[in-house]
Design a protein around this motif. Structure first.
Motif, short mmCIF file in Angstrom:
data_model
loop_
_atom_site.label_atom_id
_atom_site.label_comp_id
_atom_site.label_asym_id
_atom_site.label_seq_id
_atom_site.Cartn_x
_atom_site.Cartn_y
_atom_site.Cartn_z
N UNK A 13 0.82 -1.21 0.00
CA UNK A 13 0.00 0.00 0.00
C UNK A 13 0.86 1.26 0.00
N UNK A 14 1.93 1.25 0.78
CA UNK A 14 2.81 2.41 0.86
C UNK A 14 3.60 2.59 -0.42
N UNK A 15 4.03 1.50 -1.02
CA UNK A 15 4.85 1.58 -2.23
C UNK A 15 4.04 1.71 -3.51
N UNK A 16 2.72 1.72 -3.42
CA UNK A 16 1.88 1.87 -4.61
C UNK A 16 2.17 3.21 -5.28
N UNK A 17 2.08 3.21 -6.61
CA UNK A 17 2.43 4.41 -7.37
C UNK A 17 1.39 5.52 -7.29
N UNK A 18 0.14 5.15 -7.19
CA UNK A 18 -0.89 6.18 -7.23
C UNK A 18 -1.29 6.61 -5.82
N UNK A 19 -1.54 7.91 -5.70
CA UNK A 19 -2.01 8.46 -4.43
C UNK A 19 -3.03 9.55 -4.77
N UNK A 20 -4.15 9.50 -4.09
CA UNK A 20 -5.18 10.51 -4.30
C UNK A 20 -5.49 11.17 -2.96
N UNK A 21 -5.75 12.46 -3.02
CA UNK A 21 -6.07 13.22 -1.82
C UNK A 21 -7.55 13.56 -1.80
N UNK A 22 -8.19 13.33 -0.66
CA UNK A 22 -9.57 13.78 -0.51
C UNK A 22 -9.57 15.24 -0.08
N UNK A 23 -10.73 15.84 0.02
CA UNK A 23 -10.81 17.25 0.39
C UNK A 23 -10.35 17.50 1.81
N UNK A 24 -10.56 16.56 2.71
CA UNK A 24 -10.19 16.76 4.10
C UNK A 24 -8.72 16.46 4.37
N UNK A 25 -8.07 15.69 3.51
CA UNK A 25 -6.67 15.33 3.73
C UNK A 25 -5.75 16.47 3.37
N UNK A 66 11.70 15.35 8.42
CA UNK A 66 11.85 15.80 7.05
C UNK A 66 11.01 15.03 6.05
N UNK A 67 10.44 13.91 6.45
CA UNK A 67 9.58 13.14 5.56
C UNK A 67 8.22 13.82 5.42
N UNK A 68 7.54 13.54 4.33
CA UNK A 68 6.22 14.10 4.08
C UNK A 68 5.18 12.99 4.19
N UNK A 69 4.04 13.32 4.80
CA UNK A 69 2.96 12.36 4.98
C UNK A 69 1.63 13.03 4.66
N UNK A 70 0.63 12.20 4.39
CA UNK A 70 -0.74 12.68 4.20
C UNK A 70 -1.50 12.36 5.48
N UNK A 71 -2.21 13.35 6.02
CA UNK A 71 -2.92 13.16 7.28
C UNK A 71 -4.41 13.40 7.09
N UNK A 89 6.68 8.93 -0.66
CA UNK A 89 8.05 8.74 -1.10
C UNK A 89 8.31 9.66 -2.29
N UNK A 90 9.47 9.58 -2.88
CA UNK A 90 9.83 10.51 -3.95
C UNK A 90 8.94 10.37 -5.18
N UNK A 91 8.52 9.15 -5.48
CA UNK A 91 7.62 8.96 -6.64
C UNK A 91 6.27 9.62 -6.40
N UNK A 92 5.76 9.51 -5.16
CA UNK A 92 4.49 10.17 -4.84
C UNK A 92 4.62 11.69 -4.96
N UNK A 93 5.73 12.22 -4.46
CA UNK A 93 5.94 13.67 -4.50
C UNK A 93 6.01 14.16 -5.95
N UNK A 94 6.72 13.42 -6.80
CA UNK A 94 6.81 13.81 -8.21
C UNK A 94 5.45 13.80 -8.88
N UNK A 95 4.65 12.77 -8.60
CA UNK A 95 3.32 12.71 -9.22
C UNK A 95 2.41 13.81 -8.69
N UNK A 96 2.52 14.14 -7.42
CA UNK A 96 1.72 15.24 -6.86
C UNK A 96 2.13 16.59 -7.45
N UNK A 97 3.42 16.74 -7.73
CA UNK A 97 3.88 17.99 -8.36
C UNK A 97 3.36 18.10 -9.79
N UNK A 98 3.31 16.97 -10.51
CA UNK A 98 2.78 16.99 -11.88
C UNK A 98 1.30 17.36 -11.90
N UNK A 99 0.56 16.91 -10.87
CA UNK A 99 -0.87 17.19 -10.78
C UNK A 99 -1.17 18.53 -10.11
#
Length: 155
Positions: A13-25, A66-71, A89-99
């Motif tokens: 689950x943590x290493x999965x490539x896709x991550x989506x944020x809900x409105x409250x997160x 220094x790590x980033x998390x979604x809460x 992780x870095x892949x999640x951060x890159x994909x979030x920057x693209x979006x």
């Protein structure tokens, strides 16, 4: 399900490539670990509060300063106001920057901190022959070393 199987699914689950944020997160940065699976976090707006790590991540995923998390926010808490839902992780951060979901404040703060660490004043810049010295070497603080002067004066 066995403990090993649960750990396997949490890692996937943590290493999965896709991550989506809900409105409250929201995305936050870990500032410090406060013990008992509590972490002090800071938001992009600079607000600091405690967040808890759910039991499914404990002893499976380690996070550091220094790590980033979604809460996810917790309404009933005064001190602990969020719960960690995923670790980025870095892949999640890159994909979030693209979006364009990545907070711009984290980019500016990271860049400014990196530049402050790497900039040296002109009087501290040394040539290559003087860069290596004994002061730069690692010193084991767990071992007591006697000065050489003590041995030479006692002989």
């Amino acid at each position: 399900m066995s403990k090993a199987t649960k750990k396997k699914y949490v890692r996937q689950e943590v290493l999965a490539d896709d991550i989506t944020l809900s409105e409250s997160q929201q995305i936050v940065k870990i500032v410090a670990s406060r013990g008992n699976n509590l972490h002090e976090v800071v938001t992009a707006s600079g607000e600091t509060f405690l967040s808890s790590m759910p039991s499914k991540f404990r002893r499976v995923i380690w996070i550091k300063r220094g790590d980033y998390v979604v809460v996810d926010p917790i309404e009933e808490g005064n001190k602990v106001r969020a719960e960690i839902s995923s670790v980025l992780n870095t892949r999640h951060i890159k994909s979030l920057k693209k979006e364009n979901l990545w907070p711009k404040e984290f980019d500016k703060n990271s860049l400014a901190a990196y530049q402050e660490e790497n900039e040296k004043p002109q009087d501290e810049v040394l040539d290559e022959s003087t860069c290596i010295s004994d002061d730069d070497l690692f010193v084991n603080t767990n071992r007591i070393y006697d000065d050489e002067e003590d041995y030479s004066s006692s002989s």
